[in-house]
Design a protein around this motif. Structure first.
Motif, PDB file in Angstrom:
ATOM      1  N   TRP A 144      18.362  63.267  23.001  1.00 24.99           N
ATOM      2  CA  TRP A 144      16.936  63.018  23.207  1.00 24.99           C
ATOM      3  C   TRP A 144      16.457  61.728  22.531  1.00 24.99           C
ATOM      4  CZ3 TRP A 144      13.542  65.327  26.341  1.00 24.99           C
ATOM      5  CH2 TRP A 144      13.834  66.603  26.841  1.00 24.99           C
ATOM      6  N   ALA A 145      17.259  61.173  21.623  1.00 25.91           N
ATOM      7  CA  ALA A 145      16.770  60.018  20.853  1.00 25.91           C
ATOM      8  C   ALA A 145      17.903  59.015  20.643  1.00 25.91           C
ATOM      9  CB  ALA A 145      16.228  60.477  19.502  1.00 25.91           C
ATOM     10  N   VAL A 146      17.577  57.724  20.748  1.00 24.95           N
ATOM     11  CA  VAL A 146      18.541  56.656  20.461  1.00 24.95           C
ATOM     12  C   VAL A 146      17.809  55.532  19.723  1.00 24.95           C
ATOM     13  CG1 VAL A 146      20.063  57.144  22.423  1.00 24.95           C
ATOM     14  CG2 VAL A 146      18.157  55.544  22.709  1.00 24.95           C
ATOM     15  N   SER A 147      18.546  54.833  18.864  1.00 25.55           N
ATOM     16  CA  SER A 147      17.956  53.707  18.146  1.00 25.55           C
ATOM     17  C   SER A 147      19.086  52.863  17.584  1.00 25.55           C
ATOM     18  CB  SER A 147      17.045  54.204  17.020  1.00 25.55           C
ATOM     19  OG  SER A 147      16.357  53.132  16.414  1.00 25.55           O
ATOM     20  N   GLN A 148      18.770  51.611  17.251  1.00 26.22           N
ATOM     21  CA  GLN A 148      19.754  50.716  16.640  1.00 26.22           C
ATOM     22  C   GLN A 148      19.295  50.335  15.242  1.00 26.22           C
ATOM     23  OE1 GLN A 148      20.378  46.784  18.430  1.00 26.22           O
ATOM     24  NE2 GLN A 148      22.573  46.959  18.029  1.00 26.22           N
ATOM     25  N   LEU A 149      20.211  50.420  14.268  1.00 20.99           N
ATOM     26  CA  LEU A 149      19.919  50.036  12.893  1.00 20.99           C
ATOM     27  C   LEU A 149      20.111  48.535  12.700  1.00 20.99           C
ATOM     28  CD1 LEU A 149      21.639  52.988  10.987  1.00 20.99           C
ATOM     29  CD2 LEU A 149      19.199  52.673  11.450  1.00 20.99           C
ATOM     30  N   GLU A 150      19.694  48.047  11.541  1.00 21.61           N
ATOM     31  CA  GLU A 150      19.766  46.612  11.236  1.00 21.61           C
ATOM     32  C   GLU A 150      21.196  46.085  11.300  1.00 21.61           C
ATOM     33  OE1 GLU A 150      17.395  44.321  10.609  1.00 21.61           O
ATOM     34  OE2 GLU A 150      15.878  45.810  11.122  1.00 21.61           O
ATOM     35  N   ASP A 151      22.170  46.907  10.933  1.00 14.42           N
ATOM     36  CA  ASP A 151      23.559  46.445  10.913  1.00 14.42           C
ATOM     37  C   ASP A 151      24.222  46.498  12.286  1.00 14.42           C
ATOM     38  OD1 ASP A 151      23.935  49.134  11.346  1.00 14.42           O
ATOM     39  OD2 ASP A 151      24.982  49.534   9.449  1.00 14.42           O
ATOM     40  N   GLY A 152      23.456  46.861  13.335  1.00 12.39           N
ATOM     41  CA  GLY A 152      23.985  46.884  14.696  1.00 12.39           C
ATOM     42  C   GLY A 152      24.550  48.217  15.125  1.00 12.39           C
ATOM     43  N   THR A 153      24.723  49.150  14.188  1.00 13.24           N
ATOM     44  CA  THR A 153      25.205  50.476  14.585  1.00 13.24           C
ATOM     45  C   THR A 153      24.095  51.226  15.329  1.00 13.24           C
ATOM     46  OG1 THR A 153      24.563  51.439  12.457  1.00 13.24           O
ATOM     47  CG2 THR A 153      26.834  50.605  12.676  1.00 13.24           C
ATOM     48  N   ILE A 154      24.514  52.223  16.081  1.00 18.01           N
ATOM     49  CA  ILE A 154      23.586  52.961  16.936  1.00 18.01           C
ATOM     50  C   ILE A 154      23.466  54.391  16.447  1.00 18.01           C
ATOM     51  CG2 ILE A 154      23.296  53.927  19.263  1.00 18.01           C
ATOM     52  CD1 ILE A 154      24.499  51.333  20.341  1.00 18.01           C
ATOM     53  N   LEU A 155      22.236  54.908  16.462  1.00 17.45           N
ATOM     54  CA  LEU A 155      21.972  56.304  16.136  1.00 17.45           C
ATOM     55  C   LEU A 155      21.642  57.073  17.406  1.00 17.45           C
ATOM     56  CD1 LEU A 155      19.605  55.937  13.031  1.00 17.45           C
ATOM     57  CD2 LEU A 155      22.045  56.491  13.005  1.00 17.45           C
TER      58      LEU A 155
END
Length: 795
Positions: A144-155
């Motif tokens: 249901w949720a996706v996002s990208q962190l500052e270091d380029g990894t994906i949540l």
């Protein structure tokens, strides 16, 4: 404190996603199958300038890509497709991203110009240069949720209650702590992020996996998170509210007149945009210069005051201990404070407004029993999830249902999933209908009649009909059904429209006509007459009377005098007008005027040419033809219109026979299938004396009409199957189910009209194989049931 800045009204169903191209340009996507681009007009007002139309189901997610100073809109939905649109020209998608197997419920732009998408199919996909470079597999339920962190990894956040962190396609960390589905993720800093869940909590995490804090304050599912330029956190929920958080404290609660606040986006200027279940989007601001005008604010406050919610939502509310209305005489202790007071048998919610030093009524808590909260089943969202006791001593089984579904389809899925006897189908479907009010054919297909700026006007899909003519109140139900489906015996109207959009386009064209062809433009009084027709059409129960006739004269005369490329808004108005019950004199005087209907709709004569390969890009011609065919379909619904159609029936059917050898877009295919179905119903009703003064198409011969209708319908069905097979069932060319249901219904109606003749055609022309094949290609219940009923009548 945030205050209302603007209300964006134009969608016909829940707004499930919002994004922003800039502070002055906002994108919304909706369950009405469309997206919209809203442009700022002045300081606070926004107008719907472009529409995104290609999805065949709910549009549930949206994001914006910025590549080389160009902006691209990305949309995803329940049709499993992701579309990419050039924000400067939204007439059609420039890319279709195919790969997900279920609803695409979340999208996010990546720093490298890519896209990450999450789906009910339990996967997330990363797309670079519009190609899927890898699929993230590891969750056990919907993402249901996706996002990208500052270091380029994906949540990724899932209905399995976990958050996963990915480096490329490698799973590097799993975060556990939420007690229900994870619905939203947002980065906070280089090594922190926030998550929100259906458990009603917001959690702040560091990237080492530690939960730093829990924020509680919402009463239900939390759907979205955002971060303001001031680093304050914003959340929206199923509890009617947006909350602003600072230093882990809730510093403001904004109450809205909608149960579900599905989505939000933060503008660079710090304003908040949210989409809701009442079909509107709202903008809130802290800038005094962008506050809403008094009329907009009053409308918002009035909608809040009238909003009702069930006591079940406030299950901890002890009404006996609540103060009476005298509490409203005391000031609030802080801005935005909310209190409950008893007013007789009702309980009212009020919020303190420090600016005006007054209490604003923001809702009524009633004893209503209803479905206040969205519910989950196997990680997916439904309007209802029933517990069904199948057998003593065994656990209850869950029966999920969405109000846009056909009850029989939901019942059949329940039977298949739990291996229950087929004999229970009607009983289970009846249970659903009794407990939800049921669903009618096409209930979930609420479409806008689309328009765009930039001198484009793109035909959209017509909303599916309940196969009931609101003009003809006779509703003879069929005695033959298949799993609740019966062939229509009343005419199908194509009356879905956005009349204000039509008038806007007419006004724009009137100016252009004046610049190119001096003297052809309409004067102010004449343009007002056209606008009056639009106002008249907005009132559904109005019938055409003598005072409308002069305005009709202006419309028809303008339609004949204007250059063809500027006619389609006028044709659109005319197809809505002819759906009203006109007198014979009105039709002859205002439409025919001494020439045949066939010649009057001059673009119909060009239909075969319009479908040739070199004409496929002539969108304006195809728009005019689609409007003309919709008008013909509507005209059959009443006697004067049928008279005119019958007089031109031979030429019309000959043109449609030629047309069957070409390919059409979905809007045109739906219009043509509706006209042909209404023609078949006309023959059926004439034979059974269901219409006053029944009319037969005598110039062509009834038998020849039936044969021609059958041949055209068969060819159009074959065309749809061929398109679907060529695309391997994975592109926007998938079956046009709404049109196919109507084409199959033509066979059903003609089986009821001339059973032997139609049976011979079905058997000799290979239709048995086709009717058996269609449900396998597209198992949607209405199409499957239409084919099943036709076969049961034919064999």
């Amino acid at each position: 404190m945030f205050k209302l800045s603007a209300t964006l009204s134009g969608h016909h169903d829940d707004i499930k996603g919002v994004a922003n191209l800039s502070d002055d340009s906002i994108v919304t996507v909706s369950r009405d199958k469309t997206g919209g681009v809203w442009e700022r007009q002045g300081t606070v007002n926004f107008s719907l300038e472009k529409m995104l139309i290609s999805h065949n189901g709910y549009v549930n997610s949206v994001s914006v890509l910025e590549i080389h100073n160009n902006s691209y809109i990305v949309t995803g939905g329940s049709d499993k497709i992701i579309y990419v649109w050039d924000s400067m020209d939204c007439s059609e998608p420039i890319y279709s991203l195919i790969g997900h197997e279920e609803n695409v419920c979340v999208l996010a732009a990546l720093k490298n110009g890519g896209i990450v998408s999450g789906s009910w199919d339990k996967t997330a996909k990363v797309w670079i240069d519009y190609q899927c470079v890898y699929t993230l597999k590891g969750h056990s339920s919907a993402i249901w949720a996706v996002s990208q962190l500052e270091d380029g990894t994906i949540l990724t956040g899932s209905a399995d209650r976990t958050i996963c962190q990915w480096n490329g396609e490698k799973l590097i960390k799993t975060y556990k702590g939420h007690e229900d589905c994870v619905r939203a993720l947002v980065p906070l800093s280089e090594n922190k992020f926030a998550s929100a869940s259906n458990d009603g909590s917001i959690r702040i995490w560091d990237t080492q996996g530690n939960c730093l804090s829990n924020l509680y304050g919402h009463d239900s599912f939390i759907y979205a998170l955002g971060v303001l330029p001031s680093n304050e956190l914003v959340s929206s929920s199923e509890d009617r509210t947006i909350k602003i958080w600072k230093n882990n404290e809730n510093i403001q609660t904004i109450i809205l007149p909608a149960t579900s606040i599905w989505c939000l986006s933060i503008l660079k200027n710090g304003d908040i945009v949210c989409g809701t279940s009442n079909n509107n989007a709202y903008i809130f601001t802290r800038d005094q210069a962008r506050l809403a005008d008094i009329d907009t604010l009053n409308s918002f406050n009035e909608a809040n005051a009238k909003f009702s919610e069930s006591k079940k939502i406030k299950d901890k509310l002890d009404t006996e201990r609540l103060p009476g209305p005298e509490r409203l005489l005391q000031p609030g202790t802080k801005d935005q404070q909310i209190i409950m007071v008893r007013q007789g048998v009702e309980v009212e919610a009020h919020q303190w407004d420090a600016n005006s030093s007054s209490w604003l009524k923001v809702g009524v808590v009633t004893d209503a029993v209803g479905q206040e909260r969205k519910q989950l089943f196997e990680g997916k969202e439904y309007d209802y999830v029933f517990s069904v006791d199948l057998e003593d001593g065994l656990p209850n089984k869950k029966l999920p249902y969405n109000s846009s579904e056909n009850p029989y389809n939901a019942a059949q899925n329940f039977i298949n999933r739990n291996e229950i006897s087929q004999t229970y189908l009607d009983q289970i479907a009846s249970f659903i209908i009794q407990n939800t009010g049921g669903a009618q054919l096409g209930q979930g297909n609420k479409d806008l009649d689309p328009f765009t700026g930039q001198n484009k006007y793109i035909p959209g899909t017509e909303a599916s009909s309940n196969y009931e003519n609101p003009i003809n109140k006779k509703n003879e139900s069929s005695t033959l059904t298949h799993q609740g489906f019966s062939f229509p015996k009343n005419y199908v109207l194509m009356v879905s429209a956005n009349t204000s959009a039509i008038i806007n386009k007419f006004s724009e064209f009137n100016n252009q006509v004046g610049e190119e062809f001096k003297g052809l433009e309409l004067a102010n009084g004449e343009t007002q007459c056209i606008k009056d027709l639009s106002t008249f059409l907005a009132k559904k129960d109005n019938e055409i009377t003598d005072h409308i006739n002069p305005k009709l004269d202006i419309l028809v005369n303008t339609l004949k005098s204007w250059p063809e490329k500027y006619r389609f808004p006028l044709l659109d108005l005319l197809r809505l007008l002819v759906a009203r019950n006109m007198s014979e004199e009105t039709l002859i005087n205002h439409i025919q005027q001494g020439e045949s209907l066939y010649n009057f709709i001059s673009d119909i004569t060009k239909l075969p040419d319009a479908l040739k390969p070199n004409m496929k890009n002539d969108q304006q011609l195809q728009v005019r033809i689609t409007m003309g065919v919709r008008m013909l379909a509507n005209m059959i619904s009443h006697k004067p219109g049928r008279n005119q159609v019958v007089l031109s029936s031979k030429k019309l059917l000959e043109v449609f026979m030629e047309m069957a050898n070409g390919s059409m877009n979905k809007s045109m295919a739906l219009a043509v299938s509706t006209f042909l179905l209404n023609f078949a119903i006309m023959v059926y009703r004439a034979k059974n004396l269901l219409d006053e003064s029944p009319i037969y198409p005598t110039d062509f011969g009834v038998n020849q009409c039936c044969d021609t209708l059958l041949s055209i319908s068969k060819k159009l069905i074959e065309n749809e199957i061929e398109l679907c097979e060529k695309s391997n069932f994975k592109s926007s060319n998938e079956l046009n189910s709404d049109a196919l249901i109507r084409l199959v219904s033509i066979f059903g109606v003609l089986l009821l009209t001339d059973k032997e003749r139609t049976r011979i055609f079905i058997k000799n022309e290979g239709m048995v194989d086709i009717l058996n094949k269609l449900p396998k290609i597209d198992p949607s219940s209405q199409l499957s049931n239409a084919c099943g009923l036709a076969l049961s009548l034919a064999i």
